[in-house]
Design a protein around this motif. Structure first.
Motif, PDB file in Angstrom:
ATOM      1  N   TYR A  44       5.573  -3.437 -11.353  1.00 31.17           N
ATOM      2  CA  TYR A  44       5.608  -3.397  -9.896  1.00 31.17           C
ATOM      3  C   TYR A  44       6.469  -2.211  -9.484  1.00 31.17           C
ATOM      4  O   TYR A  44       7.636  -2.128  -9.854  1.00 31.17           O
ATOM      5  CB  TYR A  44       6.188  -4.691  -9.321  1.00 31.17           C
ATOM      6  CG  TYR A  44       6.327  -4.647  -7.820  1.00 31.17           C
ATOM      7  CD1 TYR A  44       5.210  -4.746  -7.008  1.00 31.17           C
ATOM      8  CD2 TYR A  44       7.584  -4.480  -7.227  1.00 31.17           C
ATOM      9  CE1 TYR A  44       5.326  -4.694  -5.638  1.00 31.17           C
ATOM     10  CE2 TYR A  44       7.706  -4.427  -5.848  1.00 31.17           C
ATOM     11  CZ  TYR A  44       6.582  -4.525  -5.069  1.00 31.17           C
ATOM     12  OH  TYR A  44       6.691  -4.458  -3.708  1.00 31.17           O
ATOM     13  N   TYR A  45       5.864  -1.284  -8.755  1.00 31.37           N
ATOM     14  CA  TYR A  45       6.594  -0.115  -8.268  1.00 31.37           C
ATOM     15  C   TYR A  45       7.232  -0.435  -6.927  1.00 31.37           C
ATOM     16  O   TYR A  45       6.564  -0.908  -6.013  1.00 31.37           O
ATOM     17  CB  TYR A  45       5.663   1.093  -8.150  1.00 31.37           C
ATOM     18  CG  TYR A  45       5.311   1.670  -9.496  1.00 31.37           C
ATOM     19  CD1 TYR A  45       6.140   2.605 -10.101  1.00 31.37           C
ATOM     20  CD2 TYR A  45       4.174   1.250 -10.184  1.00 31.37           C
ATOM     21  CE1 TYR A  45       5.844   3.109 -11.347  1.00 31.37           C
ATOM     22  CE2 TYR A  45       3.871   1.757 -11.433  1.00 31.37           C
ATOM     23  CZ  TYR A  45       4.720   2.685 -12.002  1.00 31.37           C
ATOM     24  OH  TYR A  45       4.431   3.186 -13.240  1.00 31.37           O
ATOM     25  N   LEU A  46       8.522  -0.187  -6.834  1.00 29.27           N
ATOM     26  CA  LEU A  46       9.245  -0.459  -5.599  1.00 29.27           C
ATOM     27  C   LEU A  46       8.853   0.570  -4.545  1.00 29.27           C
ATOM     28  O   LEU A  46       8.581   1.727  -4.863  1.00 29.27           O
ATOM     29  CB  LEU A  46      10.758  -0.425  -5.854  1.00 29.27           C
ATOM     30  CG  LEU A  46      11.222  -1.423  -6.920  1.00 29.27           C
ATOM     31  CD1 LEU A  46      12.686  -1.191  -7.264  1.00 29.27           C
ATOM     32  CD2 LEU A  46      11.007  -2.843  -6.448  1.00 29.27           C
ATOM     33  N   PRO A  47       8.813   0.142  -3.260  1.00 23.42           N
ATOM     34  CA  PRO A  47       8.435   1.075  -2.195  1.00 23.42           C
ATOM     35  C   PRO A  47       9.392   2.277  -2.143  1.00 23.42           C
ATOM     36  O   PRO A  47      10.591   2.138  -2.369  1.00 23.42           O
ATOM     37  CB  PRO A  47       8.558   0.244  -0.926  1.00 23.42           C
ATOM     38  CG  PRO A  47       8.535  -1.172  -1.372  1.00 23.42           C
ATOM     39  CD  PRO A  47       9.089  -1.184  -2.757  1.00 23.42           C
ATOM     40  N   CYS A  48       8.830   3.456  -1.878  1.00 22.37           N
ATOM     41  CA  CYS A  48       9.648   4.666  -1.763  1.00 22.37           C
ATOM     42  C   CYS A  48       8.954   5.644  -0.830  1.00 22.37           C
ATOM     43  O   CYS A  48       7.863   5.390  -0.342  1.00 22.37           O
ATOM     44  CB  CYS A  48       9.892   5.302  -3.129  1.00 22.37           C
ATOM     45  SG  CYS A  48       8.403   5.951  -3.884  1.00 22.37           S
ATOM     46  N   SER A  49       9.579   6.753  -0.613  1.00 18.28           N
ATOM     47  CA  SER A  49       9.020   7.798   0.240  1.00 18.28           C
ATOM     48  C   SER A  49       7.721   8.319  -0.364  1.00 18.28           C
ATOM     49  O   SER A  49       7.650   8.559  -1.574  1.00 18.28           O
ATOM     50  CB  SER A  49      10.036   8.936   0.371  1.00 18.28           C
ATOM     51  OG  SER A  49       9.417  10.076   0.902  1.00 18.28           O
ATOM     52  N   PRO A  50       6.681   8.509   0.442  1.00 21.73           N
ATOM     53  CA  PRO A  50       5.404   8.988  -0.099  1.00 21.73           C
ATOM     54  C   PRO A  50       5.507  10.405  -0.685  1.00 21.73           C
ATOM     55  O   PRO A  50       4.674  10.810  -1.465  1.00 21.73           O
ATOM     56  CB  PRO A  50       4.443   8.946   1.081  1.00 21.73           C
ATOM     57  CG  PRO A  50       5.266   8.770   2.295  1.00 21.73           C
ATOM     58  CD  PRO A  50       6.599   8.239   1.875  1.00 21.73           C
ATOM     59  N   ASN A  51       6.535  11.165  -0.302  1.00 22.47           N
ATOM     60  CA  ASN A  51       6.688  12.535  -0.803  1.00 22.47           C
ATOM     61  C   ASN A  51       7.506  12.594  -2.085  1.00 22.47           C
ATOM     62  O   ASN A  51       7.660  13.651  -2.668  1.00 22.47           O
ATOM     63  CB  ASN A  51       7.367  13.415   0.254  1.00 22.47           C
ATOM     64  CG  ASN A  51       6.522  13.502   1.508  1.00 22.47           C
ATOM     65  OD1 ASN A  51       5.314  13.328   1.459  1.00 22.47           O
ATOM     66  ND2 ASN A  51       7.157  13.773   2.632  1.00 22.47           N
ATOM     67  N   SER A  52       8.044  11.472  -2.531  1.00 23.74           N
ATOM     68  CA  SER A  52       8.926  11.460  -3.689  1.00 23.74           C
ATOM     69  C   SER A  52       8.139  11.356  -4.996  1.00 23.74           C
ATOM     70  O   SER A  52       7.194  10.580  -5.100  1.00 23.74           O
ATOM     71  CB  SER A  52       9.893  10.285  -3.588  1.00 23.74           C
ATOM     72  OG  SER A  52      10.667  10.208  -4.749  1.00 23.74           O
ATOM     73  N   ASN A  53       8.575  12.139  -6.003  1.00 17.88           N
ATOM     74  CA  ASN A  53       7.992  12.037  -7.335  1.00 17.88           C
ATOM     75  C   ASN A  53       8.711  10.982  -8.165  1.00 17.88           C
ATOM     76  O   ASN A  53       8.270  10.650  -9.256  1.00 17.88           O
ATOM     77  CB  ASN A  53       8.062  13.383  -8.054  1.00 17.88           C
ATOM     78  CG  ASN A  53       7.096  14.388  -7.475  1.00 17.88           C
ATOM     79  OD1 ASN A  53       6.211  14.050  -6.719  1.00 17.88           O
ATOM     80  ND2 ASN A  53       7.279  15.647  -7.835  1.00 17.88           N
ATOM     81  N   LEU A  54       9.843  10.468  -7.668  1.00 14.51           N
ATOM     82  CA  LEU A  54      10.602   9.432  -8.360  1.00 14.51           C
ATOM     83  C   LEU A  54      10.156   8.053  -7.896  1.00 14.51           C
ATOM     84  O   LEU A  54      10.054   7.804  -6.703  1.00 14.51           O
ATOM     85  CB  LEU A  54      12.097   9.588  -8.088  1.00 14.51           C
ATOM     86  CG  LEU A  54      12.782  10.769  -8.752  1.00 14.51           C
ATOM     87  CD1 LEU A  54      14.223  10.866  -8.279  1.00 14.51           C
ATOM     88  CD2 LEU A  54      12.731  10.641 -10.257  1.00 14.51           C
ATOM     89  N   ARG A  55       9.888   7.161  -8.847  1.00 17.70           N
ATOM     90  CA  ARG A  55       9.460   5.808  -8.505  1.00 17.70           C
ATOM     91  C   ARG A  55      10.199   4.812  -9.391  1.00 17.70           C
ATOM     92  O   ARG A  55      10.111   4.872 -10.611  1.00 17.70           O
ATOM     93  CB  ARG A  55       7.956   5.625  -8.734  1.00 17.70           C
ATOM     94  CG  ARG A  55       7.037   6.570  -7.994  1.00 17.70           C
ATOM     95  CD  ARG A  55       6.744   6.190  -6.557  1.00 17.70           C
ATOM     96  NE  ARG A  55       6.304   4.848  -6.333  1.00 17.70           N
ATOM     97  CZ  ARG A  55       5.039   4.454  -6.311  1.00 17.70           C
ATOM     98  NH1 ARG A  55       4.073   5.292  -6.545  1.00 17.70           N
ATOM     99  NH2 ARG A  55       4.756   3.196  -6.049  1.00 17.70           N
ATOM    100  N   PHE A  56      10.933   3.888  -8.770  1.00 18.42           N
ATOM    101  CA  PHE A  56      11.572   2.798  -9.498  1.00 18.42           C
ATOM    102  C   PHE A  56      10.544   1.698  -9.724  1.00 18.42           C
ATOM    103  O   PHE A  56       9.655   1.491  -8.899  1.00 18.42           O
ATOM    104  CB  PHE A  56      12.765   2.235  -8.715  1.00 18.42           C
ATOM    105  CG  PHE A  56      13.960   3.139  -8.732  1.00 18.42           C
ATOM    106  CD1 PHE A  56      14.842   3.106  -9.794  1.00 18.42           C
ATOM    107  CD2 PHE A  56      14.197   4.023  -7.685  1.00 18.42           C
ATOM    108  CE1 PHE A  56      15.945   3.939  -9.819  1.00 18.42           C
ATOM    109  CE2 PHE A  56      15.292   4.861  -7.691  1.00 18.42           C
ATOM    110  CZ  PHE A  56      16.176   4.821  -8.766  1.00 18.42           C
TER     111      PHE A  56
END
Length: 150
Positions: A44-56
């Motif tokens: 499950y990928y946590l929500p983040c900025s759509p422009n970010s290449n980093l995903r928790f």
């Protein structure tokens, strides 16, 4: 969210030879095994900025491993001559089970390709049984009782 699975096929072969200080062979060990594994997982990928290449992300999974073949033979030498042959027998094949949980960070280089780092915990449980057959230089054969390992 991502659902995935890992299918594995592993083959291991090795040969170890030991010599004494005079250059005489002391031990010659040959071993190999083949196994297959299957491990499904859910990430499950946590929500983040759509422009970010980093995903928790958080991930849970589990799996099984079954050893198809196991071979282990050792020859012991005395003054360069065969002294004893040892063969390990595997009446019940190795079977392993695992559960795992991770939290991690992916850096996406491009869509669906990432550099990954994770921290987690894995629980493994396995079982197998084996015995040993010793063949002495005079031809006498001795087989140990079977023992189980978990």
């Amino acid at each position: 969210m991502a659902i995935g699975r890992i299918f594995g096929f592993n083959y291991l072969y090795g040969n170890n030879i030991d010599f004494d200080e005079l250059g005489n062979k002391e031990i010659d060990n040959n071993y190999s095994n083949t196994s297959v594994s299957f491990s499904p997982f859910l990430s499950y990928y946590l929500p983040c900025s759509p422009n970010s290449n980093l995903r928790f992300y958080a991930q849970i999974g589990g799996g099984i491993e079954l050893r198809i073949s196991d071979n282990n033979e050792t020859t012991f030498y005395n003054s360069g001559r065969v002294d004893v042959n040892l063969k390990t027998n595997y009446p019940d094949k190795y079977f392993g089970f695992s559960l795992e949980g991770f939290v991690g960070l992916n850096y996406f280089i491009v869509d669906n390709v990432a550099i990954n780092g994770a921290l987690g915990c894995v629980y493994n449980k396995a079982k197998e049984s084996k015995s040993e057959t010793w063949i002495l230089s005079d031809g006498t054969q001795v087989t140990s009782p079977e023992w189980k390992a978990t």
